[in-house]
Design a protein around this motif. Structure first.
Motif, PDB file in Angstrom:
ATOM      1  N   ALA A  98     -26.262  32.036  58.080  1.00 19.88           N
ATOM      2  CA  ALA A  98     -25.482  31.093  58.875  1.00 19.88           C
ATOM      3  C   ALA A  98     -25.841  29.673  58.490  1.00 19.88           C
ATOM      4  O   ALA A  98     -26.978  29.384  58.099  1.00 19.88           O
ATOM      5  N   ARG A  99     -24.865  28.795  58.598  1.00 21.30           N
ATOM      6  CA  ARG A  99     -25.093  27.360  58.406  1.00 21.30           C
ATOM      7  C   ARG A  99     -24.601  26.664  59.671  1.00 21.30           C
ATOM      8  O   ARG A  99     -23.397  26.541  59.890  1.00 21.30           O
ATOM      9  N   HIS A 100     -25.534  26.285  60.482  1.00 23.44           N
ATOM     10  CA  HIS A 100     -25.198  25.640  61.756  1.00 23.44           C
ATOM     11  C   HIS A 100     -24.813  24.184  61.509  1.00 23.44           C
ATOM     12  O   HIS A 100     -25.492  23.486  60.746  1.00 23.44           O
ATOM     13  N   PRO A 101     -23.704  23.730  62.076  1.00 21.55           N
ATOM     14  CA  PRO A 101     -22.823  24.399  63.044  1.00 21.55           C
ATOM     15  C   PRO A 101     -21.537  24.922  62.426  1.00 21.55           C
ATOM     16  O   PRO A 101     -20.545  25.110  63.141  1.00 21.55           O
ATOM     17  N   GLU A 102     -21.516  25.170  61.107  1.00 24.99           N
ATOM     18  CA  GLU A 102     -20.250  25.415  60.415  1.00 24.99           C
ATOM     19  C   GLU A 102     -19.759  26.856  60.459  1.00 24.99           C
ATOM     20  O   GLU A 102     -18.574  27.107  60.640  1.00 24.99           O
ATOM     21  N   GLY A 103     -20.630  27.848  60.239  1.00 22.84           N
ATOM     22  CA  GLY A 103     -20.143  29.215  60.177  1.00 22.84           C
ATOM     23  C   GLY A 103     -21.218  30.158  59.703  1.00 22.84           C
ATOM     24  O   GLY A 103     -22.383  29.774  59.496  1.00 22.84           O
ATOM     25  N   ALA A 104     -20.817  31.434  59.497  1.00 25.69           N
ATOM     26  CA  ALA A 104     -21.767  32.465  59.088  1.00 25.69           C
ATOM     27  C   ALA A 104     -21.065  33.493  58.228  1.00 25.69           C
ATOM     28  O   ALA A 104     -19.842  33.645  58.267  1.00 25.69           O
ATOM     29  N   THR A 105     -21.844  34.211  57.433  1.00 26.45           N
ATOM     30  CA  THR A 105     -21.319  35.278  56.607  1.00 26.45           C
ATOM     31  C   THR A 105     -22.264  36.466  56.676  1.00 26.45           C
ATOM     32  O   THR A 105     -23.479  36.304  56.772  1.00 26.45           O
ATOM     33  N   ASP A 106     -21.689  37.667  56.638  1.00 24.52           N
ATOM     34  CA  ASP A 106     -22.505  38.876  56.655  1.00 24.52           C
ATOM     35  C   ASP A 106     -22.516  39.546  55.286  1.00 24.52           C
ATOM     36  O   ASP A 106     -22.734  40.741  55.157  1.00 24.52           O
ATOM     37  N   GLY A 107     -22.296  38.779  54.267  1.00 24.92           N
ATOM     38  CA  GLY A 107     -22.312  39.261  52.888  1.00 24.92           C
ATOM     39  C   GLY A 107     -22.016  38.111  51.955  1.00 24.92           C
ATOM     40  O   GLY A 107     -21.811  36.982  52.383  1.00 24.92           O
ATOM     41  N   GLY A 108     -21.975  38.398  50.655  1.00 23.35           N
ATOM     42  CA  GLY A 108     -21.595  37.372  49.694  1.00 23.35           C
ATOM     43  C   GLY A 108     -22.734  36.520  49.188  1.00 23.35           C
ATOM     44  O   GLY A 108     -22.509  35.531  48.486  1.00 23.35           O
ATOM     45  N   LEU A 109     -23.989  36.874  49.531  1.00 25.36           N
ATOM     46  CA  LEU A 109     -25.150  36.136  49.026  1.00 25.36           C
ATOM     47  C   LEU A 109     -25.559  36.771  47.702  1.00 25.36           C
ATOM     48  O   LEU A 109     -26.118  37.865  47.657  1.00 25.36           O
ATOM     49  N   ARG A 110     -25.252  36.088  46.601  1.00 25.00           N
ATOM     50  CA  ARG A 110     -25.512  36.647  45.278  1.00 25.00           C
ATOM     51  C   ARG A 110     -26.972  36.519  44.877  1.00 25.00           C
ATOM     52  O   ARG A 110     -27.571  37.456  44.353  1.00 25.00           O
ATOM     53  N   SER A 111     -27.556  35.357  45.115  1.00 29.88           N
ATOM     54  CA  SER A 111     -28.950  35.164  44.724  1.00 29.88           C
ATOM     55  C   SER A 111     -29.576  34.029  45.518  1.00 29.88           C
ATOM     56  O   SER A 111     -28.876  33.150  46.033  1.00 29.88           O
ATOM     57  N   LEU A 112     -30.902  34.077  45.599  1.00 30.18           N
ATOM     58  CA  LEU A 112     -31.709  33.004  46.161  1.00 30.18           C
ATOM     59  C   LEU A 112     -32.761  32.652  45.131  1.00 30.18           C
ATOM     60  O   LEU A 112     -33.496  33.522  44.661  1.00 30.18           O
ATOM     61  N   THR A 113     -32.826  31.376  44.779  1.00 30.37           N
ATOM     62  CA  THR A 113     -33.782  30.916  43.770  1.00 30.37           C
ATOM     63  C   THR A 113     -34.659  29.823  44.364  1.00 30.37           C
ATOM     64  O   THR A 113     -34.144  28.839  44.905  1.00 30.37           O
ATOM     65  N   LEU A 114     -35.973  30.007  44.262  1.00 32.88           N
ATOM     66  CA  LEU A 114     -36.909  28.970  44.675  1.00 32.88           C
ATOM     67  C   LEU A 114     -37.364  28.237  43.422  1.00 32.88           C
ATOM     68  O   LEU A 114     -38.109  28.772  42.604  1.00 32.88           O
ATOM     69  N   ASP A 115     -36.877  27.026  43.277  1.00 36.04           N
ATOM     70  CA  ASP A 115     -37.161  26.218  42.088  1.00 36.04           C
ATOM     71  C   ASP A 115     -37.951  24.997  42.526  1.00 36.04           C
ATOM     72  O   ASP A 115     -37.375  23.967  42.914  1.00 36.04           O
ATOM     73  N   GLY A 116     -39.282  25.124  42.513  1.00 36.77           N
ATOM     74  CA  GLY A 116     -40.125  24.035  42.996  1.00 36.77           C
ATOM     75  C   GLY A 116     -39.909  23.850  44.487  1.00 36.77           C
ATOM     76  O   GLY A 116     -40.153  24.748  45.281  1.00 36.77           O
ATOM     77  N   ALA A 117     -39.419  22.665  44.874  1.00 36.18           N
ATOM     78  CA  ALA A 117     -39.168  22.373  46.282  1.00 36.18           C
ATOM     79  C   ALA A 117     -37.683  22.476  46.610  1.00 36.18           C
ATOM     80  O   ALA A 117     -37.203  21.853  47.547  1.00 36.18           O
ATOM     81  N   THR A 118     -36.940  23.279  45.838  1.00 35.49           N
ATOM     82  CA  THR A 118     -35.508  23.474  46.081  1.00 35.49           C
ATOM     83  C   THR A 118     -35.207  24.950  46.223  1.00 35.49           C
ATOM     84  O   THR A 118     -35.596  25.763  45.378  1.00 35.49           O
ATOM     85  N   LEU A 119     -34.519  25.302  47.306  1.00 40.80           N
ATOM     86  CA  LEU A 119     -34.037  26.661  47.496  1.00 40.80           C
ATOM     87  C   LEU A 119     -32.555  26.657  47.147  1.00 40.80           C
ATOM     88  O   LEU A 119     -31.750  26.001  47.805  1.00 40.80           O
ATOM     89  N   ARG A 120     -32.212  27.386  46.084  1.00 39.01           N
ATOM     90  CA  ARG A 120     -30.829  27.398  45.591  1.00 39.01           C
ATOM     91  C   ARG A 120     -30.148  28.680  46.045  1.00 39.01           C
ATOM     92  O   ARG A 120     -30.612  29.786  45.749  1.00 39.01           O
TER      93      ARG A 120
END
Length: 290
Positions: free
Chosen positions: A217-239
Motif C-alpha cells: 500500500a502507498r498511503h494515502p493513494e491506494g494498494a495492490t495485492d499483486g504486481g510486485l516484481r522485485s525489491l532491490t536494496l541499493d545502499g540507502a535506496t529501496l527500489r
C-alpha cells in the motif's frame, strides 16, 4: 474508483504498445453523436495504426460517456498525450467547438439525444434536421450514459479544459517500523516506511504479508495485492519494481524509489524484515541486495 483516470491509463497502454518506437504518442478523437474519428500520432507524425488498435475507439467513447454532466453535455474533441517511459499523461478536451467541418443533421440530433444540453452551441442547433430523419439509430434513445449519485464525488474527465497526471517516482522515508503477529490478524507481518513520524497524513509505504498473500500500500493513494516484481536494496535506496496495473493502483511509475533516511538500527530492521516476510512466499517478488 476513478474510472476516467483508469480509462485514460488504458488508452495509454494501447497506443504505447501500438507505437513502441515513439517518444511521444498523441491520440485525437473527434465525435458527434455516434460518428467519430480517431487519429494517432507518433512524435507528431500520423501513424498507420489509426483505427486498427483493438479497443481504442471503444475506450475513447467510454471516456466521452464518463465526461458527460447533466445539462452540460460532453466534449466534442479530445487530445491525449503520452510519453514513453512514463505512466503520466496530459488531456485536453473541447466541448464547444465544431468537431467536424461538416455536421450531419442525424449526428447533431443523435448528440442531443445521447448527451442532452441545457444550452447547446449555435452550430449544433443550426445543424438539427427540420424533421426526424429515418436513419437515426433507435438504440441511441436507450443508451444514454447512466450516472450514480456517487459519480459527483469522483474526479471527472474535463468537458472543456485540461487535466494532467504525473505519477510519483519516489519518496523519502525518515521513520520505519516492523511488526509480527499483528493485531487483529494473528500471523500477519507488517513493515512500514513513513515520510514523517506521528503524522497520519504523511506519505507512507506499507508491506503486509499473511500466509501466502502480500499487500503493498502507498498511503494515502491506494494498494495492490499483486504486481510486485522485485525489491532491490541499493545502499540507502529501496527500489520497487511494479507491473503497470500495480503501479496504476499505487499512483506511481512502474519503478518507485524509497530513499531511506533512517538511523542504522532502522536500516538493519528493513534489511532483515523484507527477506523474512517475502522470502517465505512460494510466488513472491525477486529480492536483490538484501
Amino acid at each position: 474508483m476513478d474510472e476516467g483516470h483508469d480509462t485514460r491509463m488504458h488508452i495509454g497502454d494501447l497506443v504505447r504498445a501500438a507505437v513502441p518506437d515513439a517518444s511521444r504518442v498523441t491520440v485525437r478523437r473527434a465525435q458527434l453523436g455516434a460518428s467519430g474519428v480517431t487519429t494517432v500520432l507518433g512524435d507528431g507524425r500520423p501513424c498507420e495504426v489509426d483505427g486498427e488498435v483493438d479497443g481504442l475507439d471503444e475506450s475513447l467513447e467510454r471516456l466521452r460517456e464518463l465526461s458527460y454532466r447533466k445539462g452540460k453535455g460532453t466534449w466534442f474533441s479530445c487530445e491525449l498525450e503520452f510519453t514513453s517511459g512514463s505512466r503520466g499523461h496530459g488531456c485536453r478536451a473541447d466541448g464547444e467547438a465544431m468537431p467536424f467541418a461538416l455536421v450531419e443533421p442525424a449526428a447533431a440530433l443523435g448528440e442531443l439525444t445521447m448527451f442532452p444540453r441545457d444550452v447547446p452551441p449555435e452550430w449544433l442547433l443550426a445543424a438539427l434536421p427540420t424533421a426526424m430523419p429515418f436513419g437515426l439509430p433507435v438504440p441511441l434513445l436507450d443508451e444514454r450514459p447512466w450516472h450514480s449519485p456517487f459519480d459527483e464525488h469522483r474526479p471527472a474527465p474535463p468537458i472543456t479544459g485540461e487535466v494532467s497526471y504525473t505519477p510519483a517516482a519516489g519518496m523519502t522515508a525518515r521513520v520505519a517500523g516492523h511488526e509480527e503477529d499483528s493485531e487483529p490478524v494473528p500471523g500477519q507481518r507488517l513493515l512500514w516506511l513513513g515520510e514523517r513520524p506521528d503524522d497520519p497524513d504523511a506519505e507512507a509505504v506499507v508491506l503486509t504479508v499473511h500466509e501466502e498473500t502480500y499487500y503493498l500500500a502507498r498511503h494515502p493513494e491506494g494498494a495492490t495485492d499483486g504486481g510486485l516484481r522485485s525489491l532491490t536494496l541499493d545502499g540507502a535506496t529501496l527500489r520497487v519494481e511494479l507491473t503497470p496495473r500495480a503501479a496504476d493502483r499505487l499512483r506511481t511509475e512502474t519503478v518507485f524509489e524509497v530513499r531511506l533516511d533512517l538511523p542504522a538500527e532502522s536500516m538493519a530492521t528493513v534489511r532483515a524484515a523484507v527477506p523474512g516476510m517475502l522470502g517465505r512466499l512460494t510466488d513472491g517478488p525477486q529480492l536483490l541486495g538484501f
